[in-house]
Design an enzyme around this catalytic site. Sequence first.
Site, PDB file in Angstrom:
ATOM      1  N   SER A 191       0.834  -1.202   0.000  1.00 42.36           N
ATOM      2  CA  SER A 191       0.000   0.000   0.000  1.00 42.36           C
ATOM      3  C   SER A 191       0.873   1.259   0.000  1.00 42.36           C
ATOM      4  O   SER A 191       1.675   1.447  -0.916  1.00 42.36           O
ATOM      5  CB  SER A 191      -0.942  -0.044   1.201  1.00 42.36           C
ATOM      6  N   ASP A 345      -9.973  -3.813  -5.178  1.00 42.23           N
ATOM      7  CA  ASP A 345      -9.081  -2.820  -4.569  1.00 42.23           C
ATOM      8  C   ASP A 345      -9.059  -1.581  -5.450  1.00 42.23           C
ATOM      9  O   ASP A 345      -8.823  -1.680  -6.664  1.00 42.23           O
ATOM     10  CB  ASP A 345      -7.671  -3.417  -4.436  1.00 42.23           C
ATOM     11  N   HIS A 375      -8.035  -4.795  -0.701  1.00 45.23           N
ATOM     12  CA  HIS A 375      -6.917  -3.996  -0.205  1.00 45.23           C
ATOM     13  C   HIS A 375      -6.668  -4.254   1.283  1.00 45.23           C
ATOM     14  O   HIS A 375      -7.592  -4.256   2.090  1.00 45.23           O
ATOM     15  CB  HIS A 375      -7.182  -2.502  -0.416  1.00 45.23           C
TER      16      HIS A 375
END
Length: 405
Positions: A191, A345, A375
């Site tokens: 991320s 995501d 995610h």
Amino acid sequence: MALLAALLLLLLPLAALAAAAVLLGLPSYDIPPGVNQPAKLRLVLTLLLGTAALGRILEKTGLCSQITFGRYVRQGRKLGLDPKLFIQDLQFNEVPVRVYQPKATSDGPRRGILFFHGGGWVFGSLDTYEKVCRYLSRESDSVVVSVQYRLAPEHKYPAAYEDCLSASQHFLQHLQHYGVDPARVTVCGDSAGGNLAAAVSQTLAGRSDLPRLRAQILIYPGLQALDFNLPSYQQNRGVPLLFRERAAFFALLYLNGDALHMQEVLEGSHIPPDMRLKYRKWVSPDNIPEQFKVRGVKPLRPTDFIAEVYETVKRFCEPNLCPLLAEDSVVHQLPESFILTCEYDVLRDDGLLYKKRLEDNGVRVTWYHLEDGFHGIISLYDYCGFSFPSGKRGLDRVVNFLKSL
């Protein structure tokens, strides 16, 4: 009956917190039927919404900020000793790090992994990712350095990037001390950490005074802030653990320390037409394979450019913040890459676009797509009973890639 009572005691507060989340205007959500273990994801989301709601209440009462409370809840408990690892907390160029070294003897120098945690540049810590880093070190027989970079909004861009780069440089200058092979050092992050890994990799690509990175591992990375209306943003706008609005919120918090003009950024009013045209060759739905558009994508009308907004966010065009915008002369120097994306995501397309850029520039890419992933799924590995099989598969693919280096 005792079990039922215990369940009610657990579920009633969760229901109350979820209701509070709705009343306080927190984001609406969508759990797609194709996602891995939707019932468990719904429970995780309820806990997160409840935490956010309680944090909002605490902030309104002046007890603590919502962000401070969120960090406390996400911190996780301290783990005991690991029978297979030496673990020590150190500082690399005044940046806190945690070093994981396998105890078993080795025939020669080991791989080295620089790990940058996720959390939107706002959340996350060494403790939050302790289990992930232990797993990577044990299973790949590597020395792992987890970096605790400074967090936003207290520390705005480029603080996190500078900390990760500084710690990386120190490690690369002292590999022999940790028994690491200079030819097998990898940067890795998920991320926001994937963003930082990509940025650090680009910066180090042109350095001749340090060992060349062997690889970069980018786990559902966020790589651009020009277009929050790519297909994955449209399709997954309400899918946890990262909502479309929160992606823009975190990017703004990292850049400016506040989320002013978030709506204009979401609509795309923050980028001048000439600049949008310049970067369209890299940031465009046209570069997304058609298979990722079958869930429906609406063509959107261009919004009017607002110069005042651009002035506050123009650093979004810097590659150290948005690595997808780096010039080809930089990208073609990058090391072998592993990119993991998740179908559900909002950041999926960032990974797909970077994969194309790397391949177009002759960089070897190993791509793994979790068709039922969402995610943040990797960060939930062995986390308070909330592991997802799909996340474990993704983590094992990362380990297999490391072993191949």
